[in-house]
Write a protein that holds these residues in place. Structure first.
Motif, PDB file in Angstrom:
ATOM      1  N   ALA A   1       0.817  -1.216   0.000  1.00  0.00           N
ATOM      2  CA  ALA A   1       0.000   0.000   0.000  1.00  0.00           C
ATOM      3  C   ALA A   1       0.851   1.265   0.000  1.00  0.00           C
ATOM      4  O   ALA A   1       0.315   2.374   0.052  1.00  0.00           O
ATOM      5  N   GLY A   2       2.177   1.112  -0.077  1.00  0.00           N
ATOM      6  CA  GLY A   2       3.068   2.268  -0.039  1.00  0.00           C
ATOM      7  C   GLY A   2       3.221   2.852   1.355  1.00  0.00           C
ATOM      8  O   GLY A   2       3.630   4.006   1.523  1.00  0.00           O
ATOM      9  N   ASP A   3       2.893   2.050   2.365  1.00  0.00           N
ATOM     10  CA  ASP A   3       2.932   2.501   3.749  1.00  0.00           C
ATOM     11  C   ASP A   3       4.086   1.825   4.487  1.00  0.00           C
ATOM     12  O   ASP A   3       4.803   0.996   3.922  1.00  0.00           O
ATOM     13  N   VAL A   4       4.263   2.178   5.769  1.00  0.00           N
ATOM     14  CA  VAL A   4       5.257   1.561   6.629  1.00  0.00           C
ATOM     15  C   VAL A   4       4.563   1.090   7.904  1.00  0.00           C
ATOM     16  O   VAL A   4       3.503   1.595   8.272  1.00  0.00           O
ATOM     17  N   ASP A   5       5.170   0.113   8.569  1.00  0.00           N
ATOM     18  CA  ASP A   5       4.586  -0.347   9.837  1.00  0.00           C
ATOM     19  C   ASP A   5       5.344   0.183  11.046  1.00  0.00           C
ATOM     20  O   ASP A   5       4.954  -0.071  12.188  1.00  0.00           O
ATOM     21  N   ALA A   6       6.411   0.939  10.808  1.00  0.00           N
ATOM     22  CA  ALA A   6       7.121   1.635  11.883  1.00  0.00           C
ATOM     23  C   ALA A   6       7.669   2.935  11.314  1.00  0.00           C
ATOM     24  O   ALA A   6       8.114   2.987  10.161  1.00  0.00           O
ATOM     25  N   GLY A   7       7.610   3.987  12.113  1.00  0.00           N
ATOM     26  CA  GLY A   7       8.090   5.277  11.634  1.00  0.00           C
ATOM     27  C   GLY A   7       8.609   6.137  12.764  1.00  0.00           C
ATOM     28  O   GLY A   7       8.293   5.915  13.944  1.00  0.00           O
ATOM     29  N   ALA A   8       9.409   7.116  12.397  1.00  0.00           N
ATOM     30  CA  ALA A   8       9.940   8.073  13.362  1.00  0.00           C
ATOM     31  C   ALA A   8      10.076   9.422  12.676  1.00  0.00           C
ATOM     32  O   ALA A   8      10.271   9.492  11.452  1.00  0.00           O
ATOM     33  N   ALA A   9       9.946  10.472  13.452  1.00  0.00           N
ATOM     34  CA  ALA A   9      10.074  11.819  12.881  1.00  0.00           C
ATOM     35  C   ALA A   9      10.695  12.761  13.895  1.00  0.00           C
ATOM     36  O   ALA A   9      10.451  12.634  15.110  1.00  0.00           O
ATOM     37  N   LEU A  10      11.483  13.677  13.400  1.00  0.00           N
ATOM     38  CA  LEU A  10      12.014  14.771  14.199  1.00  0.00           C
ATOM     39  C   LEU A  10      11.297  16.041  13.763  1.00  0.00           C
ATOM     40  O   LEU A  10      11.395  16.439  12.592  1.00  0.00           O
ATOM     41  N   LEU A  11      10.567  16.656  14.684  1.00  0.00           N
ATOM     42  CA  LEU A  11       9.903  17.921  14.415  1.00  0.00           C
ATOM     43  C   LEU A  11      10.700  19.029  15.088  1.00  0.00           C
ATOM     44  O   LEU A  11      10.955  18.966  16.295  1.00  0.00           O
ATOM     45  N   THR A  12      11.094  20.019  14.318  1.00  0.00           N
ATOM     46  CA  THR A  12      11.719  21.208  14.895  1.00  0.00           C
ATOM     47  C   THR A  12      10.640  22.267  15.025  1.00  0.00           C
ATOM     48  O   THR A  12       9.999  22.644  14.045  1.00  0.00           O
ATOM     49  N   MET A  13      10.435  22.721  16.261  1.00  0.00           N
ATOM     50  CA  MET A  13       9.373  23.671  16.530  1.00  0.00           C
ATOM     51  C   MET A  13       9.835  25.099  16.238  1.00  0.00           C
ATOM     52  O   MET A  13      11.041  25.357  16.085  1.00  0.00           O
ATOM     53  N   GLU A  14       8.889  26.022  16.195  1.00  0.00           N
ATOM     54  CA  GLU A  14       9.214  27.415  15.898  1.00  0.00           C
ATOM     55  C   GLU A  14      10.145  28.038  16.936  1.00  0.00           C
ATOM     56  O   GLU A  14      10.875  28.979  16.646  1.00  0.00           O
ATOM     57  N   ASP A  15      10.113  27.509  18.175  1.00  0.00           N
ATOM     58  CA  ASP A  15      10.989  28.045  19.228  1.00  0.00           C
ATOM     59  C   ASP A  15      12.274  27.230  19.365  1.00  0.00           C
ATOM     60  O   ASP A  15      12.985  27.347  20.365  1.00  0.00           O
ATOM     61  N   ASP A  16      12.546  26.359  18.376  1.00  0.00           N
ATOM     62  CA  ASP A  16      13.746  25.521  18.326  1.00  0.00           C
ATOM     63  C   ASP A  16      13.737  24.342  19.293  1.00  0.00           C
ATOM     64  O   ASP A  16      14.763  23.675  19.469  1.00  0.00           O
ATOM     65  N   ALA A  17      12.622  24.072  19.937  1.00  0.00           N
ATOM     66  CA  ALA A  17      12.498  22.819  20.679  1.00  0.00           C
ATOM     67  C   ALA A  17      12.383  21.672  19.682  1.00  0.00           C
ATOM     68  O   ALA A  17      11.962  21.858  18.538  1.00  0.00           O
ATOM     69  N   PHE A  18      12.758  20.465  20.133  1.00  0.00           N
ATOM     70  CA  PHE A  18      12.680  19.286  19.291  1.00  0.00           C
ATOM     71  C   PHE A  18      11.602  18.345  19.811  1.00  0.00           C
ATOM     72  O   PHE A  18      11.516  18.097  21.023  1.00  0.00           O
ATOM     73  N   ALA A  19      10.772  17.840  18.909  1.00  0.00           N
ATOM     74  CA  ALA A  19       9.785  16.818  19.247  1.00  0.00           C
ATOM     75  C   ALA A  19      10.147  15.551  18.489  1.00  0.00           C
ATOM     76  O   ALA A  19      10.225  15.556  17.251  1.00  0.00           O
ATOM     77  N   LEU A  20      10.403  14.478  19.215  1.00  0.00           N
ATOM     78  CA  LEU A  20      10.797  13.208  18.636  1.00  0.00           C
ATOM     79  C   LEU A  20       9.597  12.271  18.668  1.00  0.00           C
ATOM     80  O   LEU A  20       9.084  11.937  19.743  1.00  0.00           O
ATOM     81  N   LEU A  21       9.127  11.856  17.498  1.00  0.00           N
ATOM     82  CA  LEU A  21       7.925  11.031  17.376  1.00  0.00           C
ATOM     83  C   LEU A  21       8.300   9.622  16.959  1.00  0.00           C
ATOM     84  O   LEU A  21       9.203   9.429  16.137  1.00  0.00           O
ATOM     85  N   SER A  22       7.600   8.644  17.514  1.00  0.00           N
ATOM     86  CA  SER A  22       7.774   7.268  17.062  1.00  0.00           C
ATOM     87  C   SER A  22       6.412   6.588  16.998  1.00  0.00           C
ATOM     88  O   SER A  22       5.502   6.908  17.769  1.00  0.00           O
ATOM     89  N   GLY A  23       6.284   5.660  16.073  1.00  0.00           N
ATOM     90  CA  GLY A  23       5.031   4.939  15.928  1.00  0.00           C
ATOM     91  C   GLY A  23       5.267   3.568  15.338  1.00  0.00           C
ATOM     92  O   GLY A  23       6.215   3.367  14.578  1.00  0.00           O
ATOM     93  N   THR A  24       4.419   2.630  15.701  1.00  0.00           N
ATOM     94  CA  THR A  24       4.511   1.292  15.120  1.00  0.00           C
ATOM     95  C   THR A  24       3.153   0.613  15.195  1.00  0.00           C
ATOM     96  O   THR A  24       2.320   0.950  16.034  1.00  0.00           O
ATOM     97  N   ARG A  25       2.952  -0.346  14.313  1.00  0.00           N
ATOM     98  CA  ARG A  25       1.758  -1.178  14.327  1.00  0.00           C
ATOM     99  C   ARG A  25       2.018  -2.500  15.060  1.00  0.00           C
ATOM    100  O   ARG A  25       1.120  -3.328  15.153  1.00  0.00           O
ATOM    101  N   TYR A  26       3.225  -2.704  15.586  1.00  0.00           N
ATOM    102  CA  TYR A  26       3.606  -3.987  16.178  1.00  0.00           C
ATOM    103  C   TYR A  26       4.240  -3.797  17.559  1.00  0.00           C
ATOM    104  O   TYR A  26       5.439  -3.982  17.733  1.00  0.00           O
ATOM    105  N   ASN A  27       3.446  -3.442  18.533  1.00  0.00           N
ATOM    106  CA  ASN A  27       3.949  -3.341  19.902  1.00  0.00           C
ATOM    107  C   ASN A  27       3.202  -4.369  20.745  1.00  0.00           C
ATOM    108  O   ASN A  27       2.228  -4.061  21.437  1.00  0.00           O
ATOM    109  N   ALA A  28       3.683  -5.608  20.672  1.00  0.00           N
ATOM    110  CA  ALA A  28       2.905  -6.747  21.167  1.00  0.00           C
ATOM    111  C   ALA A  28       2.568  -6.667  22.652  1.00  0.00           C
ATOM    112  O   ALA A  28       1.585  -7.269  23.096  1.00  0.00           O
ATOM    113  N   ARG A  29       3.336  -5.943  23.434  1.00  0.00           N
ATOM    114  CA  ARG A  29       3.066  -5.907  24.872  1.00  0.00           C
ATOM    115  C   ARG A  29       1.802  -5.109  25.206  1.00  0.00           C
ATOM    116  O   ARG A  29       1.205  -5.298  26.272  1.00  0.00           O
ATOM    117  N   GLY A  30       1.384  -4.213  24.306  1.00  0.00           N
ATOM    118  CA  GLY A  30       0.169  -3.453  24.573  1.00  0.00           C
ATOM    119  C   GLY A  30       0.140  -2.126  23.864  1.00  0.00           C
ATOM    120  O   GLY A  30       1.007  -1.817  23.040  1.00  0.00           O
TER     121      GLY A  30
END
Length: 342
Positions: free
Chosen positions: A203-232
């Motif tokens: 489908a052109g998708d991924v089952d795990a991803g990460a992103a670095l967002l740089t905010m307007e005030d130069d703070a960093f937001a680190l994002l992670s996501g997955t479809r396979y986190n078996a513990r919950g």
């Protein structure tokens, strides 16, 4: 108040129960593309049901809740705008930024109130983190860590229609970062990978991803996501500042296993599903919608506001696909979107 609810699947049925139990709601009428399902849910809950969306709008609702399949959201919002009815709509408003813009212009021209459902804005932990940031008690924020880790993949048929991991899943983290900090994103760099089922790649998708967002005030937001986190179901936000740091989701049901000697935390049963994790927040956001529909408060998340979150998710997807940083101002200019703080 009579509320028309479109969509009677898992989240639609949950919203129906919430609305029927709300003192400000006199009656609920359900419609679904699967009419027998709507009638079954209505019979169980003591609500009304009709066979089509047309019949629902003809049934005299004072407000509408859209919990149908994603592809139907934009059209139903436009229909509600024509009818002049206030609307609660599950995210996303539309599958693309262009369609989102069209809906925004239509609802603003019609003057209807729309509440877009980002339920984390009604979660006690996220609200406390926002209060801590806005009060200044954390000092200046330098880093945020946000994640949405699902325990198992959605059905294969859902993935091609979902918009992808960032638009469908990480979009909640993006909205939370914007809402908690009150700051917009300036630049994103995202990546993704496939480790599991082939249908994500197909489908052109991924089952795990990460992103670095740089905010307007130069703070960093680190994002992670997955479809396979078996513990919950692991949904968290950490906000780290110059004076203090706070965490959302750090409770005894956190789906992590410590390997430190003598550490027994977390000791509770891990969260299994997102609806269990956010049940109080879902109820609170519907209560806010009833207030909005009654004219007692402003929309907690407008279509214009949700557009900014959708734009960041779009930037993440572009970045992942093209393997490059994406400036939000440049992407906004492509769509003629004015960036406004949440």
């Amino acid at each position: 108040m009579r509320v028309g609810l479109i969509g009677s699947g898992r989240i639609g049925a949950f919203h129906a129960r919430t609305l029927i139990g709300h003192p400000g709601v006199d009656s609920v009428v359900l419609a679904d593309a699967d009419a027998p399902r709507a009638r079954a849910v209505a019979a169980e809950l003591g609500a009304d049901a009709v066979d089509t969306t047309d019949e629902l709008f003809d049934a005299g609702p004072d407000a509408v809740v859209v919990a149908a399949a994603t592809a139907a959201h934009a059209g139903l919002l436009l229909r509600a705008a024509e009818a002049g009815l206030p609307v609660f709509c599950e995210k996303p408003v539309a599958p693309s930024v262009v369609e989102h813009l069209a809906v925004m212009h239509a609802v603003e021209a019609a003057g209807i109130a729309v509440h877009v459902g980002f339920q984390r804005r009604f979660d006690a932990g996220y609200a406390a983190a926002r209060a801590a940031v806005r009060s200044g008690e954390l000092g200046w924020v330098h880093t945020l860590r946000a994640g949405t880790l699902d325990p198992a993949p959605p059905p294969a048929a859902y993935v091609p229609l979902s918009g992808g991991l960032f638009r469908d899943c990480s979009v909640h983290d993006i909205d939370a970062v914007r809402w908690v900090t009150g700051t917009e994103v300036r630049e994103v760099y995202a990546t993704g990978a496939n480790h599991g089922a082939d249908f994500f790649r197909e489908a052109g998708d991924v089952d795990a991803g990460a992103a670095l967002l740089t905010m307007e005030d130069d703070a960093f937001a680190l994002l992670s996501g997955t479809r396979y986190n078996a513990r919950g179901c692991d949904v968290r936000l950490e906000v780290l500042g110059s004076l203090d740091s706070v965490s959302v989701g750090l409770d005894d049901r956190l789906p992590l296993r410590s390997v430190e000697p003598g550490v027994e935390f977390p000791a509770g049963r891990p969260w299994a599903l997102f609806m269990e994790r956010f049940e109080p927040a879902y109820r609170a956001e519907l209560a806010a919608f009833v207030q909005m529909a009654a004219g007692e408060r402003e929309s907690p998340c407008t279509v214009r506001d949700s557009l900014q979150t959708a734009l960041v998710a779009e930037a993440c997807e572009v970045s992942r696909r093209e393997r490059r940083p994406v400036q939000l101002a440049a992407l906004a200019a492509e769509y003629d979107v004015l960036v406004s703080a949440p």
